[in-house]
Design a protein around this motif. Sequence first.
Motif, PDB file in Angstrom:
ATOM      1  N   ARG A  81      38.465  37.189  16.140  1.00 24.38           N
ATOM      2  CA  ARG A  81      38.794  37.399  17.555  1.00 24.38           C
ATOM      3  C   ARG A  81      39.711  38.607  17.710  1.00 24.38           C
ATOM      4  O   ARG A  81      39.559  39.403  18.634  1.00 24.38           O
ATOM      5  N   ARG A  82      40.655  38.762  16.820  1.00 25.50           N
ATOM      6  CA  ARG A  82      41.550  39.923  16.852  1.00 25.50           C
ATOM      7  C   ARG A  82      40.730  41.192  16.616  1.00 25.50           C
ATOM      8  O   ARG A  82      40.975  42.229  17.214  1.00 25.50           O
ATOM      9  N   TRP A  83      39.734  41.121  15.750  1.00 27.23           N
ATOM     10  CA  TRP A  83      38.855  42.260  15.499  1.00 27.23           C
ATOM     11  C   TRP A  83      38.061  42.595  16.762  1.00 27.23           C
ATOM     12  O   TRP A  83      37.902  43.770  17.112  1.00 27.23           O
ATOM     13  N   ALA A  84      37.593  41.592  17.483  1.00 28.16           N
ATOM     14  CA  ALA A  84      36.868  41.835  18.738  1.00 28.16           C
ATOM     15  C   ALA A  84      37.783  42.525  19.754  1.00 28.16           C
ATOM     16  O   ALA A  84      37.374  43.482  20.428  1.00 28.16           O
ATOM     17  N   HIS A  85      39.020  42.055  19.861  1.00 32.60           N
ATOM     18  CA  HIS A  85      39.992  42.699  20.761  1.00 32.60           C
ATOM     19  C   HIS A  85      40.198  44.157  20.343  1.00 32.60           C
ATOM     20  O   HIS A  85      40.178  45.056  21.178  1.00 32.60           O
ATOM     21  N   THR A  86      40.383  44.375  19.065  1.00 28.79           N
ATOM     22  CA  THR A  86      40.611  45.723  18.535  1.00 28.79           C
ATOM     23  C   THR A  86      39.460  46.652  18.888  1.00 28.79           C
ATOM     24  O   THR A  86      39.674  47.795  19.311  1.00 28.79           O
ATOM     25  N   GLN A  87      38.243  46.181  18.731  1.00 32.54           N
ATOM     26  CA  GLN A  87      37.084  47.010  19.071  1.00 32.54           C
ATOM     27  C   GLN A  87      37.062  47.340  20.560  1.00 32.54           C
ATOM     28  O   GLN A  87      36.724  48.465  20.951  1.00 32.54           O
ATOM     29  N   GLY A  88      37.421  46.365  21.397  1.00 35.53           N
ATOM     30  CA  GLY A  88      37.486  46.615  22.837  1.00 35.53           C
ATOM     31  C   GLY A  88      38.559  47.633  23.196  1.00 35.53           C
ATOM     32  O   GLY A  88      38.346  48.505  24.051  1.00 35.53           O
TER      33      GLY A  88
END
Length: 187
Positions: A23-30
Amino acid sequence: MGDLIDEWAKQMAEAELSGPLPRRWAHTQGVAERAFEVRQVLGIDASLLVAAATLHDVGYAPRLAVTGFHPLDGARFLRDEHGADERLVRLVANHSFALLEAEERGLREELASEFPLLEEPLLVDALVYCDMTTTPDGGRTTVEERVAEILGRYGDDSLVGRFIRRAAPEIFGTVGRVEAALAAQPR
């Protein structure tokens, strides 16, 4: 900086975050996508913004979480293990009003002495904008919804809740300045 640093930042963040913290990776990509979208207001610092956005939360990676304060842990990792560009490291260390949270944690002097704030307001503001207009899952949101989400997730009386309530007026002002700069750009 340029495409090579952007690719290095992406590989680094993905390696540290995608497995243990999807989830943190998804935020980072956004956040990185927002940076790519607003890069035109920064000129030569556009790539630096994208790299900082991509790496801003790397300090959450379990193997890097020494102090438990992700801006400091991430900046130390980038400096000590990778010899990363000083401006990049200082952006990661100070993203989204980290000094205020560091104060709540008793780490303000440590953060400020190791990683002084950059004297580049638009660059610093742009990173706040990218982080504070991106949901935990990487989607777009308003700054008001993002602050409310953080308060809801952590609670008003938690350390993060106290920090975000203190920082909210600065966050709202910062996002407003970046939105104004974006609106002033020729289409």
